[in-house]
Scaffold this motif. Structure first.
Motif, PDB file in Angstrom:
ATOM      1  N   PRO A  28      -6.423   2.116  -8.762  1.00 14.66           N
ATOM      2  CA  PRO A  28      -7.694   2.138  -9.491  1.00 14.66           C
ATOM      3  C   PRO A  28      -8.686   3.070  -8.820  1.00 14.66           C
ATOM      4  CG  PRO A  28      -6.904  -0.100  -9.165  1.00 14.66           C
ATOM      5  CD  PRO A  28      -6.036   0.784  -8.329  1.00 14.66           C
ATOM      6  N   ARG A  29      -9.494   3.739  -9.661  1.00 15.00           N
ATOM      7  CA  ARG A  29     -10.510   4.648  -9.138  1.00 15.00           C
ATOM      8  C   ARG A  29     -11.505   3.886  -8.278  1.00 15.00           C
ATOM      9  NH1 ARG A  29     -12.069   8.624 -14.239  1.00 15.00           N
ATOM     10  NH2 ARG A  29      -9.988   9.583 -14.470  1.00 15.00           N
ATOM     11  N   GLY A  30     -11.875   4.515  -7.171  1.00 14.73           N
ATOM     12  CA  GLY A  30     -12.857   3.909  -6.290  1.00 14.73           C
ATOM     13  C   GLY A  30     -12.281   2.936  -5.286  1.00 14.73           C
ATOM     14  N   GLN A  31     -10.969   2.633  -5.403  1.00 20.89           N
ATOM     15  CA  GLN A  31     -10.367   1.696  -4.469  1.00 20.89           C
ATOM     16  C   GLN A  31      -9.977   2.424  -3.196  1.00 20.89           C
ATOM     17  OE1 GLN A  31      -7.473  -1.079  -6.013  1.00 20.89           O
ATOM     18  NE2 GLN A  31      -6.180  -0.794  -4.211  1.00 20.89           N
ATOM     19  N   ALA A  32     -10.328   1.853  -2.066  1.00 18.26           N
ATOM     20  CA  ALA A  32     -10.036   2.491  -0.784  1.00 18.26           C
ATOM     21  C   ALA A  32      -8.543   2.480  -0.534  1.00 18.26           C
ATOM     22  CB  ALA A  32     -10.761   1.759   0.337  1.00 18.26           C
ATOM     23  N   PRO A  33      -8.001   3.583  -0.006  1.00 21.84           N
ATOM     24  CA  PRO A  33      -6.571   3.622   0.287  1.00 21.84           C
ATOM     25  C   PRO A  33      -6.220   2.650   1.400  1.00 21.84           C
ATOM     26  CG  PRO A  33      -7.673   5.514   1.230  1.00 21.84           C
ATOM     27  CD  PRO A  33      -8.687   4.826   0.363  1.00 21.84           C
ATOM     28  N   VAL A  34      -5.002   2.119   1.340  1.00 21.58           N
ATOM     29  CA  VAL A  34      -4.533   1.200   2.352  1.00 21.58           C
ATOM     30  C   VAL A  34      -3.862   1.997   3.460  1.00 21.58           C
ATOM     31  CG1 VAL A  34      -2.920  -0.670   2.827  1.00 21.58           C
ATOM     32  CG2 VAL A  34      -4.240  -0.682   0.717  1.00 21.58           C
ATOM     33  N   GLN A  35      -4.129   1.622   4.693  1.00 21.38           N
ATOM     34  CA  GLN A  35      -3.525   2.325   5.815  1.00 21.38           C
ATOM     35  C   GLN A  35      -2.012   2.167   5.772  1.00 21.38           C
ATOM     36  OE1 GLN A  35      -5.035   1.082   9.571  1.00 21.38           O
ATOM     37  NE2 GLN A  35      -3.792   2.502  10.753  1.00 21.38           N
ATOM     38  N   ALA A  36      -1.303   3.238   6.050  1.00 20.05           N
ATOM     39  CA  ALA A  36       0.152   3.213   6.026  1.00 20.05           C
ATOM     40  C   ALA A  36       0.676   2.217   7.047  1.00 20.05           C
ATOM     41  CB  ALA A  36       0.704   4.608   6.317  1.00 20.05           C
ATOM     42  N   LEU A  37       1.817   1.624   6.744  1.00 22.45           N
ATOM     43  CA  LEU A  37       2.431   0.691   7.673  1.00 22.45           C
ATOM     44  C   LEU A  37       2.806   1.433   8.955  1.00 22.45           C
ATOM     45  CD1 LEU A  37       4.784  -1.189   5.200  1.00 22.45           C
ATOM     46  CD2 LEU A  37       2.653  -2.024   6.173  1.00 22.45           C
ATOM     47  N   PRO A  38       2.654   0.783  10.101  1.00 18.87           N
ATOM     48  CA  PRO A  38       2.968   1.452  11.371  1.00 18.87           C
ATOM     49  C   PRO A  38       4.451   1.770  11.466  1.00 18.87           C
ATOM     50  CG  PRO A  38       2.583  -0.886  11.716  1.00 18.87           C
ATOM     51  CD  PRO A  38       2.180  -0.588  10.296  1.00 18.87           C
ATOM     52  N   ARG A  39       4.762   2.955  11.942  1.00 18.82           N
ATOM     53  CA  ARG A  39       6.153   3.385  12.101  1.00 18.82           C
ATOM     54  C   ARG A  39       6.402   3.778  13.540  1.00 18.82           C
ATOM     55  NH1 ARG A  39       8.278   5.019   7.202  1.00 18.82           N
ATOM     56  NH2 ARG A  39      10.286   4.862   8.263  1.00 18.82           N
ATOM     57  N   ALA A  40       7.608   3.568  13.998  1.00 23.38           N
ATOM     58  CA  ALA A  40       7.966   3.965  15.349  1.00 23.38           C
ATOM     59  C   ALA A  40       8.071   5.482  15.426  1.00 23.38           C
ATOM     60  CB  ALA A  40       9.305   3.336  15.752  1.00 23.38           C
ATOM     61  N   ALA A  41       7.649   6.043  16.556  1.00 23.64           N
ATOM     62  CA  ALA A  41       7.753   7.480  16.750  1.00 23.64           C
ATOM     63  C   ALA A  41       9.211   7.862  16.993  1.00 23.64           C
ATOM     64  CB  ALA A  41       6.910   7.907  17.953  1.00 23.64           C
ATOM     65  N   PRO A  42       9.621   9.069  16.574  1.00 26.48           N
ATOM     66  CA  PRO A  42      10.994   9.503  16.838  1.00 26.48           C
ATOM     67  C   PRO A  42      11.273   9.488  18.335  1.00 26.48           C
ATOM     68  CG  PRO A  42       9.899  10.987  15.302  1.00 26.48           C
ATOM     69  CD  PRO A  42       8.841  10.087  15.856  1.00 26.48           C
ATOM     70  N   LEU A  43      12.429   8.987  18.699  1.00 27.23           N
ATOM     71  CA  LEU A  43      12.789   8.912  20.103  1.00 27.23           C
ATOM     72  C   LEU A  43      14.131   9.591  20.332  1.00 27.23           C
ATOM     73  CD1 LEU A  43      11.890   5.192  20.930  1.00 27.23           C
ATOM     74  CD2 LEU A  43      10.627   7.223  21.585  1.00 27.23           C
ATOM     75  N   PRO A  44      14.322  10.191  21.509  1.00 31.26           N
ATOM     76  CA  PRO A  44      15.618  10.787  21.811  1.00 31.26           C
ATOM     77  C   PRO A  44      16.675   9.715  21.975  1.00 31.26           C
ATOM     78  CG  PRO A  44      14.225  10.750  23.755  1.00 31.26           C
ATOM     79  CD  PRO A  44      13.362  10.330  22.605  1.00 31.26           C
ATOM     80  N   SER A  45      17.925  10.115  21.899  1.00 30.50           N
ATOM     81  CA  SER A  45      19.012   9.160  22.068  1.00 30.50           C
ATOM     82  C   SER A  45      18.915   8.524  23.453  1.00 30.50           C
ATOM     83  CB  SER A  45      20.366   9.864  21.917  1.00 30.50           C
ATOM     84  OG  SER A  45      20.491  10.396  20.630  1.00 30.50           O
ATOM     85  N   GLN A  46      19.221   7.229  23.509  1.00 31.39           N
ATOM     86  CA  GLN A  46      19.174   6.527  24.775  1.00 31.39           C
ATOM     87  C   GLN A  46      20.194   5.407  24.742  1.00 31.39           C
ATOM     88  OE1 GLN A  46      15.647   3.724  25.047  1.00 31.39           O
ATOM     89  NE2 GLN A  46      14.896   5.111  23.483  1.00 31.39           N
ATOM     90  N   SER A  47      20.583   4.948  25.897  1.00 30.40           N
ATOM     91  CA  SER A  47      21.574   3.885  25.952  1.00 30.40           C
ATOM     92  C   SER A  47      20.982   2.612  25.376  1.00 30.40           C
ATOM     93  CB  SER A  47      22.007   3.641  27.400  1.00 30.40           C
ATOM     94  OG  SER A  47      20.885   3.284  28.191  1.00 30.40           O
ATOM     95  N   ALA A  48      21.817   1.862  24.660  1.00 27.95           N
ATOM     96  CA  ALA A  48      21.356   0.635  24.017  1.00 27.95           C
ATOM     97  C   ALA A  48      21.082  -0.446  25.055  1.00 27.95           C
ATOM     98  CB  ALA A  48      22.409   0.157  23.023  1.00 27.95           C
TER      99      ALA A  48
END
Length: 241
Positions: A28-48
């Motif tokens: 709807p017009r005038g409605q404030a956008p909702v902040q995007a859900l938090p996502r993990a940053a890309p990480l290099p491969s690492q041992s589990a």
């Protein structure tokens, strides 16, 4: 010949079917956008890390969703009380009951669904003590990578099963349409629908949705999850609208 079935628990432990279609309304017009859900940053491969540590990290975010005599699983995606699950788990319902890891029950409303993608967002009125899951990036997955499926198969809440990523972008028929999914051999059964598929770091990389079965039914080591890179933006739009 195998059959693909959604992994919902309904009507005495029988699987339900997801519908096709669904659409979004414009913001709807005038409605404030909702902040995007938090996502993990890309990480290099690492041992589990030890998978027991991974499971302990994710379990507080996973819930059981009960609808009448059936239900499925879901997971908390933010501190505002939103839970992501499958649309076929809550099909035709406006209110459901969510059971947290500690066994407490909370009422939830069905905020919105996308039946075509088989996703739904629930909203809890009581947000105290919730632990949001960390959303990862399904684009970082590799075939052979270890993953865990967590949910309530056959009503057994907090069940953790392990496996690997068997294939990426596997095309399967879900809800009457062809969709790409992450294929895994982690055991998924009726009641797992809507629960998280997580990587070794405890980040959600998919939403467990369906299994392939033989003539005898049951799990045969082929399960499918909606990639979180596709699911997260849909959840954001449902929350925003």
């Amino acid at each position: 010949m195998g059959t693909v079935l959604v992994a919902a628990l309904a009507g005495g432990l029988t699987g339900g079917l997801a519908g096709a279609g669904g659409a979004y309304l414009a913001t709807p017009r005038g409605q404030a956008p909702v902040q995007a859900l938090p996502r993990a940053a890309p990480l290099p491969s690492q041992s589990a890390q030890g998978l027991s540590v991974t499971a302990a990290r994710v379990l507080p975010s996973v819930v059981s969703v009960t609808v009448g005599r059936g239900g499925g699983s879901g997971f908390v995606i933010d501190a505002a009380g939103h839970v992501l699950t499958n649309a076929h788990v809550v099909s035709g319902e406006s209110r459901v009951t969510v059971i947290l890891e500690d066994g407490s029950r909370r009422a939830a409303s069905v905020l919105g669904v996308d039946e075509g993608e088989d996703l739904a967002v629930l909203e809890l009125a009581d947000t105290a003590g919730l632990t949001p899951a960390v959303l990862g990036r399904s684009s970082d997955l590799r075939v052979g990578e270890q993953v865990l499926a967590i949910g309530s198969p056959l009503g057994l809440s907090g069940t953790v099963t392990g496996g690997i990523v068997s294939a990426l972008d596997r095309e399967v028929r879900l809800g009457g349409a062809r969709r790409t999914a992450v294929q895994t051999d982690a055991s998924i059964n009726p009641g797992n629908s809507g629960g998280p598929l997580v990587n070794a770091r405890g980040e959600v990389v998919g939403v467990n949705t369906a299994i392939a079965t033989g003539r005898g039914g049951g799990n045969i080591g082929i399960g499918f999850a909606i990639p979180i890179d596709r699911a997260a933006p849909i959840a954001e739009r449902i929350i925003r609208n």
